[in-house]
Motif scaffolding. Structure first.
Motif, PDB file in Angstrom:
ATOM      1  N   LEU A 175       0.847  -1.182   0.000  1.00 19.30           N
ATOM      2  CA  LEU A 175       0.000   0.000   0.000  1.00 19.30           C
ATOM      3  C   LEU A 175       0.888   1.240   0.000  1.00 19.30           C
ATOM      4  N   PRO A 176       0.450   2.332  -0.616  1.00 18.10           N
ATOM      5  CA  PRO A 176       1.298   3.524  -0.720  1.00 18.10           C
ATOM      6  C   PRO A 176       1.243   4.422   0.510  1.00 18.10           C
ATOM      7  N   VAL A 177       0.930   3.857   1.681  1.00 14.16           N
ATOM      8  CA  VAL A 177       0.888   4.653   2.903  1.00 14.16           C
ATOM      9  C   VAL A 177       1.633   3.934   4.021  1.00 14.16           C
ATOM     10  N   GLU A 178       2.251   4.730   4.900  1.00 12.94           N
ATOM     11  CA  GLU A 178       2.823   4.223   6.149  1.00 12.94           C
ATOM     12  C   GLU A 178       1.730   4.274   7.204  1.00 12.94           C
ATOM     13  N   CYS A 179       1.598   3.213   7.972  1.00 14.95           N
ATOM     14  CA  CYS A 179       0.548   3.129   8.990  1.00 14.95           C
ATOM     15  C   CYS A 179       1.164   3.394  10.366  1.00 14.95           C
ATOM     16  N   VAL A 180       1.082   4.634  10.800  1.00 19.83           N
ATOM     17  CA  VAL A 180       1.733   5.077  12.029  1.00 19.83           C
ATOM     18  C   VAL A 180       0.721   5.061  13.174  1.00 19.83           C
ATOM     19  N   VAL A 181       1.144   4.518  14.311  1.00 21.50           N
ATOM     20  CA  VAL A 181       0.326   4.550  15.527  1.00 21.50           C
ATOM     21  C   VAL A 181       1.134   5.255  16.612  1.00 21.50           C
ATOM     22  N   ARG A 182       0.514   6.233  17.253  1.00 20.01           N
ATOM     23  CA  ARG A 182       1.169   7.004  18.311  1.00 20.01           C
ATOM     24  C   ARG A 182       0.420   6.791  19.625  1.00 20.01           C
ATOM     25  N   GLY A 183       1.181   6.405  20.661  1.00 20.35           N
ATOM     26  CA  GLY A 183       0.603   6.242  21.979  1.00 20.35           C
ATOM     27  C   GLY A 183       1.063   7.298  22.963  1.00 20.35           C
ATOM     28  N   TYR A 184       2.090   8.032  22.565  1.00 20.46           N
ATOM     29  CA  TYR A 184       2.672   9.081  23.410  1.00 20.46           C
ATOM     30  C   TYR A 184       2.967  10.287  22.526  1.00 20.46           C
ATOM     31  N   GLY A 212       4.773  14.940  16.375  1.00 23.14           N
ATOM     32  CA  GLY A 212       3.471  15.075  17.015  1.00 23.14           C
ATOM     33  C   GLY A 212       3.494  16.116  18.118  1.00 23.14           C
ATOM     34  N   TRP A 213       4.564  16.136  18.907  1.00 24.17           N
ATOM     35  CA  TRP A 213       4.699  17.128  19.975  1.00 24.17           C
ATOM     36  C   TRP A 213       4.832  18.531  19.393  1.00 24.17           C
ATOM     37  N   GLN A 215      -2.686  22.102  19.143  1.00 24.42           N
ATOM     38  CA  GLN A 215      -3.349  21.119  20.005  1.00 24.42           C
ATOM     39  C   GLN A 215      -3.901  19.948  19.187  1.00 24.42           C
ATOM     40  N   THR A 216      -3.246  19.668  18.074  1.00 30.42           N
ATOM     41  CA  THR A 216      -3.619  18.524  17.240  1.00 30.42           C
ATOM     42  C   THR A 216      -2.359  17.710  16.930  1.00 30.42           C
ATOM     43  N   VAL A 217      -2.563  16.473  16.508  1.00 32.31           N
ATOM     44  CA  VAL A 217      -1.505  15.648  15.932  1.00 32.31           C
ATOM     45  C   VAL A 217      -2.051  15.074  14.633  1.00 32.31           C
ATOM     46  N   CYS A 218      -1.435  15.453  13.527  1.00 27.61           N
ATOM     47  CA  CYS A 218      -1.906  15.043  12.199  1.00 27.61           C
ATOM     48  C   CYS A 218      -3.381  15.374  12.024  1.00 27.61           C
ATOM     49  N   GLY A 219      -3.762  16.543  12.553  1.00 24.25           N
ATOM     50  CA  GLY A 219      -5.129  17.014  12.415  1.00 24.25           C
ATOM     51  C   GLY A 219      -6.109  16.458  13.430  1.00 24.25           C
ATOM     52  N   ILE A 220      -5.674  15.517  14.275  1.00 22.17           N
ATOM     53  CA  ILE A 220      -6.554  14.931  15.290  1.00 22.17           C
ATOM     54  C   ILE A 220      -6.502  15.796  16.540  1.00 22.17           C
ATOM     55  N   HIS A 221      -7.637  16.314  16.967  1.00 22.61           N
ATOM     56  CA  HIS A 221      -7.682  17.201  18.128  1.00 22.61           C
ATOM     57  C   HIS A 221      -7.459  16.392  19.403  1.00 22.61           C
ATOM     58  N   LEU A 222      -6.577  16.903  20.274  1.00 26.39           N
ATOM     59  CA  LEU A 222      -6.251  16.233  21.528  1.00 26.39           C
ATOM     60  C   LEU A 222      -6.601  17.138  22.707  1.00 26.39           C
ATOM     61  N   PRO A 223      -6.749  16.570  23.906  1.00 23.27           N
ATOM     62  CA  PRO A 223      -7.053  17.392  25.085  1.00 23.27           C
ATOM     63  C   PRO A 223      -5.953  18.411  25.359  1.00 23.27           C
ATOM     64  N   SER A 230       6.073  13.978  25.756  1.00 20.79           N
ATOM     65  CA  SER A 230       6.125  12.573  26.185  1.00 20.79           C
ATOM     66  C   SER A 230       4.901  12.134  26.978  1.00 20.79           C
ATOM     67  N   SER A 231       3.841  12.950  27.022  1.00 19.80           N
ATOM     68  CA  SER A 231       2.610  12.522  27.683  1.00 19.80           C
ATOM     69  C   SER A 231       2.047  11.278  27.011  1.00 19.80           C
ATOM     70  N   GLU A 232       1.490  10.375  27.829  1.00 20.30           N
ATOM     71  CA  GLU A 232       0.725   9.273  27.275  1.00 20.30           C
ATOM     72  C   GLU A 232      -0.606   9.826  26.759  1.00 20.30           C
ATOM     73  N   LEU A 233      -0.975   9.453  25.548  1.00 20.13           N
ATOM     74  CA  LEU A 233      -2.232   9.922  24.972  1.00 20.13           C
ATOM     75  C   LEU A 233      -3.410   9.174  25.606  1.00 20.13           C
ATOM     76  N   PRO A 234      -4.589   9.809  25.635  1.00 22.18           N
ATOM     77  CA  PRO A 234      -5.756   9.135  26.210  1.00 22.18           C
ATOM     78  C   PRO A 234      -6.014   7.777  25.567  1.00 22.18           C
ATOM     79  N   GLU A 235      -5.768   7.671  24.275  1.00 24.91           N
ATOM     80  CA  GLU A 235      -5.827   6.401  23.561  1.00 24.91           C
ATOM     81  C   GLU A 235      -4.936   6.522  22.329  1.00 24.91           C
ATOM     82  N   PRO A 236      -4.411   5.419  21.843  1.00 26.00           N
ATOM     83  CA  PRO A 236      -3.536   5.498  20.665  1.00 26.00           C
ATOM     84  C   PRO A 236      -4.268   6.094  19.466  1.00 26.00           C
TER      85      PRO A 236
END
Length: 306
Positions: A119-128, A133-134, A141-149, A155-161
């Motif tokens: 597939l022509p995409v990298e599948c990245v998962v971030r838990g921290y 991302g930082w 207050q987003t990571v890749c466009g995803i709004h976070l608290p 190095s904070s642990e994210l509420p969910e990956p």
């Protein structure tokens, strides 16, 4: 684990930086791996090359390719109940007769794999919250466009990956894209499938690693189609594709010590180098410390010596 003593390893042979196999067609030479066509399958060979800031260092890390290959074998074994993968031969299988003349060069650093269509995409998962991302979070207050608290620190642990796909760049940095953009590239059904698989694999690996003193802060996977089904391909959960942190030294609101290439990046940041080729040659002590970090990651996770 803080006081664990790392054995002093005897001097290694010279790192393997290039691989040529007379009579075999090389179809790809990536940052680390070289791929050869065996007819009905591919041979992947992990060299000892190492890169940072999109530049390949002129001298490599001895036996690094062995660590990447054997750790990928380990994780493929762990994850086969979740998703099929591209391996045709296991870690302990002998090389086919065609490759026996090259056994001294290839031992422990090769995979014989299916001819999947990546597939022509990298599948990245971030838990921290780390790295790019930082940096983005501080701005929006987003990571890749995803709004976070609000109120998260480095190095904070994210509420969910979170699943944050990226494009595969032939040269330079991979580019972060939205899930919607990934779905346009690979199809909505495939995008949903790889998102679910990526998070599931990450969580299984994270739970395992935590029991062995390692936090997997983030990682990236690759998938491909083989005979109409999505399978896991390339490397899996290695120090090259993941951020590994020692859990006993974890402390939010700072960068973390690591078992990955961050040690090398930190050293390069101290140099008067503009991060463009040619990259500087690494001194012996930096090579040795980087090698030991890769080996310790392997030994902690597998419980074995390489």
């Amino acid at each position: 684990m803080e006081n664990k003593k790392i054995k002093v390893r005897s001097p290694s042979s010279a790192p393997l930086l290039t691989v040529d196999l007379p009579g075999l067609k090389k179809v790809k030479s990536g940052t680390v791996r070289e791929m050869f066509d065996l007819g009905d399958c591919f041979l992947m060979v992990a060299t000892d090359r190492i890169s940072a800031f999109d530049c390949i260092m002129p001298n490599g890390i001895p036996r690094k390719g062995e660590v990447l290959t054997q750790l990928s074998h380990f994780w493929f074994d762990q994850m086969k109940a979740i998703v099929a993968n591209h391996r045709l031969a296991l870690a302990g299988d002998p090389l086919p007769p065609l490759l026996k003349p090259h056994e001294s060069k290839l031992a422990r650093r090769t995979m014989i794999v299916k001819k999947a269509q990546p597939l022509p995409v990298e599948c990245v998962v971030r838990g921290y919250l780390a790295g790019s991302g930082w940096k983005e979070y501080r701005q929006s207050q987003t990571v890749c466009g995803i709004h976070l608290p609000g109120g998260l620190v480095e190095s904070s642990e994210l509420p969910e990956p979170i699943f944050t796909p990226a494009t595969k760049a032939a040269t330079g940095h991979d580019l972060n894209i939205s899930f919607e953009q990934a779905a346009q590239m690979v199809g909505a059904e495939a995008a949903e499938q790889v998102r679910a698989l990526s998070v599931q694999i990450y969580m299984a690996a994270r739970r395992y690693a935590e029991q062995h003193g390692i936090i997997i802060a983030d990682t990236k996977f690759e998938f491909g189609y083989y005979q109409g089904s999505l399978i896991l391909i390339d490397e899996v959960l290695t120090p090259d594709s993941s951020r590994f942190w020692p859990s006993d030294r974890y402390q939010p609101d700072r960068s973390q010590p690591s078992f990955d290439k961050q040690f090398l990046r930190d050293y390069l940041e101290t140099l008067d180098w503009d991060k463009t080729p040619p990259a500087p040659e690494l001194p012996p002590e930096i090579v040795a410390k980087t090698r030991d970090k890769y080996f310790e990651a392997y030994e902690r996770l597998t419980g074995k010596e390489l």
